[in-house]
Design an enzyme around this catalytic site. Structure first.
Site, PDB file in Angstrom:
ATOM      1  N   TYR A   1      45.231  52.622 -14.229  1.00 23.73           N
ATOM      2  CA  TYR A   1      45.984  52.143 -15.391  1.00 23.73           C
ATOM      3  C   TYR A   1      45.380  51.006 -16.066  1.00 23.73           C
ATOM      4  O   TYR A   1      44.820  50.888 -17.200  1.00 23.73           O
ATOM      5  CB  TYR A   1      47.349  51.712 -15.115  1.00 23.73           C
ATOM      6  CG  TYR A   1      48.202  51.236 -16.040  1.00 23.73           C
ATOM      7  CD1 TYR A   1      48.807  52.153 -16.934  1.00 23.73           C
ATOM      8  CD2 TYR A   1      48.476  49.816 -16.255  1.00 23.73           C
ATOM      9  CE1 TYR A   1      49.407  51.697 -18.084  1.00 23.73           C
ATOM     10  CE2 TYR A   1      49.292  49.538 -17.354  1.00 23.73           C
ATOM     11  CZ  TYR A   1      49.846  50.389 -18.182  1.00 23.73           C
ATOM     12  OH  TYR A   1      50.793  49.949 -19.129  1.00 23.73           O
TER      13      TYR A   1
ATOM     14  N   SER B   1      47.786  46.977 -23.090  1.00 24.94           N
ATOM     15  CA  SER B   1      48.271  46.467 -22.179  1.00 24.94           C
ATOM     16  C   SER B   1      47.838  45.008 -22.067  1.00 24.94           C
ATOM     17  O   SER B   1      46.412  45.139 -21.888  1.00 24.94           O
ATOM     18  CB  SER B   1      48.904  47.225 -20.997  1.00 24.94           C
ATOM     19  OG  SER B   1      49.117  46.286 -19.944  1.00 24.94           O
TER      20      SER B   1
END
Ligand SMILES: NC(=O)c1ccc[n+]([C@@H]2O[C@H](COP(=O)([O-])OP(=O)(O)OC[C@H]3O[C@@H](n4cnc5c(N)ncnc54)[C@H](OP(=O)(O)O)[C@@H]3O)[C@@H](O)[C@H]2O)c1
Length: 257
Positions: free
Chosen positions: A164, A148
């Protein structure tokens, strides 16, 4: 080889984790459209069945294997099921992922473990198993990790997803380290770093911050239903033969400033 042949995946077998919906289903579909036979995994068998029907309508061959990737002891059986069915694996897309939002100082222990166990630990143990049983013996393979842009930077102060970001940063450096080790086996290891795409995982955040995110994205849009297809086919095919240890950013330019 022509460029069309370089991108062709006919006869290849692709295992896509989290292939039941969202980005994983988009990437699975892309690989199938280019000729790959698919194995898709997720926890919910009914969502896998819906995805399988959707893909089969397009003439794509699909095996579904339900299971929780953070139950590491089940990973050998998952890989065994794919190998028993197809006899080989050529492409592994480590896409299953989850996030959790909470301020770092209050971040629950269980949330931290859940995010790291799925995005980092399960991803590694699955890659290791596929490497040992398929890619290294056959001296070829394509490992792709859905990281990401959160793995390349922090977040705005009002978007607290510390586990995350830590996990996706680990994914980005994981591909560099594994590329260095497995290049000798003719295995390419790369990451895709998506920006924001509407999905079950991101929808809550996008409801709150979607306009702000779009305003800070040079192309002025969120990621769409076809926007990862080219990237995954490139990294899964012979077209990327000389590319390894790379993180390919697909974010509408949001990381450019
Ligand atoms: N959407 C975005 O904006 C965005 C941006 C950058 C990166 N990503 C990354 O893209 C990947 C896919 O996310 P998405 O947005 O498509 O989210 P999603 O729609 O929530 O899809 C997540 C997928 O992972 C599976 N999964 C979740 N937990 C699992 C577990 N413990 N074991 C096995 N499978 C599990 C889910 O199926 P089950 O629930 O049935 O298990 C589903 O198939 C993730 O790695 C995410 O971090 C997304």
């Amino acid at each position: 080889m022509s460029v069309k042949q370089l991108f062709d995946l006919t006869g290849k077998v692709a295992l896509v984790t989290g292939g039941s919906r969202g980005l994983g289903l988009q990437m699975a579909e892309a690989l199938g459209e280019m000729g790959a036979r698919l194995a898709i995994t997720a926890r919910k068998a009914e969502e896998l069945a819906t995805a399988k029907a959707h893909l089969e309508q397009q003439g794509i061959e699909v095996l579904t294997v339900a299971g929780d990737l953070s139950q590491f002891e089940r990973i050998p059986d998952l890989v065994g099921a794919v190998l028993d069915h197809y006899g080989r694996i050529d492409i592994l897309v480590n896409n299953a992922g989850a996030s959790w939002g909470a301020p770092a100082e209050d971040y629950p222990f269980e949330a931290w473990m859940k995010v790291i166990n799925l995005n980092v630990n399960g991803m590694f143990f699955l890659t290791q198993e596929v490497g040992r049983r398929a890619f290294i013996p056959q001296r070829s393979g394509k490992v792709i990790v859905t990281a990401s842009i959160a793995g390349l930077r922090g977040n705005p102060p009002h978007m607290p997803t510390i586990a995350y970001n830590a996990a996706k940063g680990a994914d980005v450096n994981f591909v560099r380290a594994l590329a260095a080790e497995w290049g000798r086996y003719n295995i390419n290891v790369n990451a895709i770093c998506p920006g924001f795409f509407p999905s079950k995982m991101s929808n809550g955040l996008l409801q709150q911050m979607g306009d702000e995110i779009v305003a800070h994205t040079p192309l002025g849009r969120l990621g769409g239903e076809e926007d990862l297809k080219g990237a995954v086919v490139y990294l899964a095919s012979e077209a990327s033969r000389h590319v390894t240890g790379h993180a390919l950013v697909v974010d509408g330019g949001s990381g450019t400033y």
